[in-house]
Design a protein around this motif. Structure first.
Motif, PDB file in Angstrom:
ATOM      1  N   ALA A  39       0.847  -1.192   0.000  1.00  0.00           N
ATOM      2  CA  ALA A  39       0.000   0.000   0.000  1.00  0.00           C
ATOM      3  C   ALA A  39       0.885   1.247   0.000  1.00  0.00           C
ATOM      4  O   ALA A  39       1.955   1.261   0.601  1.00  0.00           O
ATOM      5  N   ASP A  40       0.441   2.279  -0.674  1.00  0.00           N
ATOM      6  CA  ASP A  40       1.182   3.537  -0.706  1.00  0.00           C
ATOM      7  C   ASP A  40       0.903   4.286   0.586  1.00  0.00           C
ATOM      8  O   ASP A  40      -0.218   4.722   0.837  1.00  0.00           O
ATOM      9  N   THR A  41       1.917   4.423   1.423  1.00  0.00           N
ATOM     10  CA  THR A  41       1.746   5.080   2.716  1.00  0.00           C
ATOM     11  C   THR A  41       2.417   6.450   2.741  1.00  0.00           C
ATOM     12  O   THR A  41       2.686   6.988   3.810  1.00  0.00           O
ATOM     13  N   THR A  42       2.692   7.005   1.579  1.00  0.00           N
ATOM     14  CA  THR A  42       3.336   8.319   1.503  1.00  0.00           C
ATOM     15  C   THR A  42       2.309   9.434   1.724  1.00  0.00           C
ATOM     16  O   THR A  42       1.276   9.465   1.063  1.00  0.00           O
ATOM     17  N   TRP A  43       2.602  10.345   2.649  1.00  0.00           N
ATOM     18  CA  TRP A  43       1.719  11.481   2.918  1.00  0.00           C
ATOM     19  C   TRP A  43       2.006  12.564   1.877  1.00  0.00           C
ATOM     20  O   TRP A  43       3.097  13.135   1.825  1.00  0.00           O
ATOM     21  N   GLU A 114       6.688   8.837   4.967  1.00  0.00           N
ATOM     22  CA  GLU A 114       6.049   7.532   5.094  1.00  0.00           C
ATOM     23  C   GLU A 114       5.336   7.453   6.440  1.00  0.00           C
ATOM     24  O   GLU A 114       5.958   7.628   7.488  1.00  0.00           O
ATOM     25  N   ARG A 116       2.195   5.318   8.838  1.00  0.00           N
ATOM     26  CA  ARG A 116       1.374   4.107   8.977  1.00  0.00           C
ATOM     27  C   ARG A 116      -0.031   4.445   9.436  1.00  0.00           C
ATOM     28  O   ARG A 116      -0.956   3.668   9.257  1.00  0.00           O
ATOM     29  N   ASP A 118      -2.628   8.165   9.805  1.00  0.00           N
ATOM     30  CA  ASP A 118      -2.683   9.569   9.392  1.00  0.00           C
ATOM     31  C   ASP A 118      -2.087  10.515  10.425  1.00  0.00           C
ATOM     32  O   ASP A 118      -1.398  11.484  10.075  1.00  0.00           O
ATOM     33  N   SER A 121       1.464  11.896  10.431  1.00  0.00           N
ATOM     34  CA  SER A 121       1.857  13.001   9.543  1.00  0.00           C
ATOM     35  C   SER A 121       2.087  14.290  10.320  1.00  0.00           C
ATOM     36  O   SER A 121       2.726  15.225   9.806  1.00  0.00           O
TER      37      SER A 121
END
Length: 229
Positions: A39-43, A114, A116, A118, A121
């Motif tokens: 899964a793309d977990t990049t903020w 990155e 895991r 929200d 962030s």
């Protein structure tokens, strides 16, 4: 004789493998293992989850702050945010668990996008503080004794609800605390001003609270009820 026996064993093993393949593939050919897609977990947003802007560079809005009474430092968003979170860390040190560099890392601002969950962030905007995230990691609860949780609740209530505990989030992260009001919050300004006044006032501030005071417990329970995710 030996050769024939070996052949029977080999055939039996091959038959077992074929049967297993048939079970896995529903009777058809053996299926190739599926490739897991991470899964793309990049903020990717320009603001963190709590609504604060993410700087392009650390030097623009963040700075190194002392955690009084510990000899430790942490990088946080300068101004009211740093005042509040550094005070929280100081009280954590006095009332919850000692902060020592040997125990692990204290994380404030970070540039790694990155995440895991929200709320992680919030580190990107310098508005979050994690006290030993490797010891108290994401998704693990029950790290603190009841008296420690009482102290954490008291700290949050003393800060007027401008900070939220990761232990109340889903998934929980009991090492983490973050600013839970927008940048223009007058409540944050007032709390920070009070903390700065306490810094120059004897018998005020961290280390002077009675967390067992019934009034304080009542206030902390009321805040906890409203903050729990």
């Amino acid at each position: 004789m030996t050769i024939e026996f070996s052949r029977r064993v080999i055939l039996k093993q091959l038959t077992g493998v074929a049967a297993g393949a048939a079970l896995v593939s529903g009777g058809g050919a053996l299926l190739a293992p599926a490739t897991a897609v991470a899964a793309d977990t990049t903020w990717r947003r320009s603001t963190s989850a709590n609504g604060w802007s993410i700087p392009n560079a650390r030097s623009s809005v963040t700075g190194t702050c002392d955690i009084q009474g510990t000899g430790l430092t942490v990088v946080l968003r300068e101004g009211d945010t740093a005042t509040v979170l550094a005070y929280l860390a100081q009280r954590f040190h006095y009332d919850v668990a000692r902060l020592e560099s040997e125990r692990g890392e204290i994380v404030g601002y970070r540039a790694d996008r990155e995440v895991r969950a929200d709320f992680e962030s919030n580190h990107l905007s310098g508005t979050a503080l994690a006290l030993y995230p490797e010891i108290y990691p994401l998704g693990v609860t029950g790290n603190f004794f009841p008296y420690q949780v009482t102290a954490i609740r008291d700290i949050l209530a003393e800060l007027g609800g401008v900070v939220k505990w990761g232990g109340d989030m889903k998934p929980a992260m009991e090492s983490m605390f973050f600013i839970d009001v927008p940048p223009e919050s007058q409540q944050l300004k007032q709390v920070a001003a009070t903390l700065r006044e306490w810094q120059i006032t004897p018998s005020k501030g961290a280390g002077t609270q009675n967390v067992e005071d019934p009034k304080r417990i009542k206030a902390s329970k009321a805040l906890a009820k409203s903050q729990k995710g």
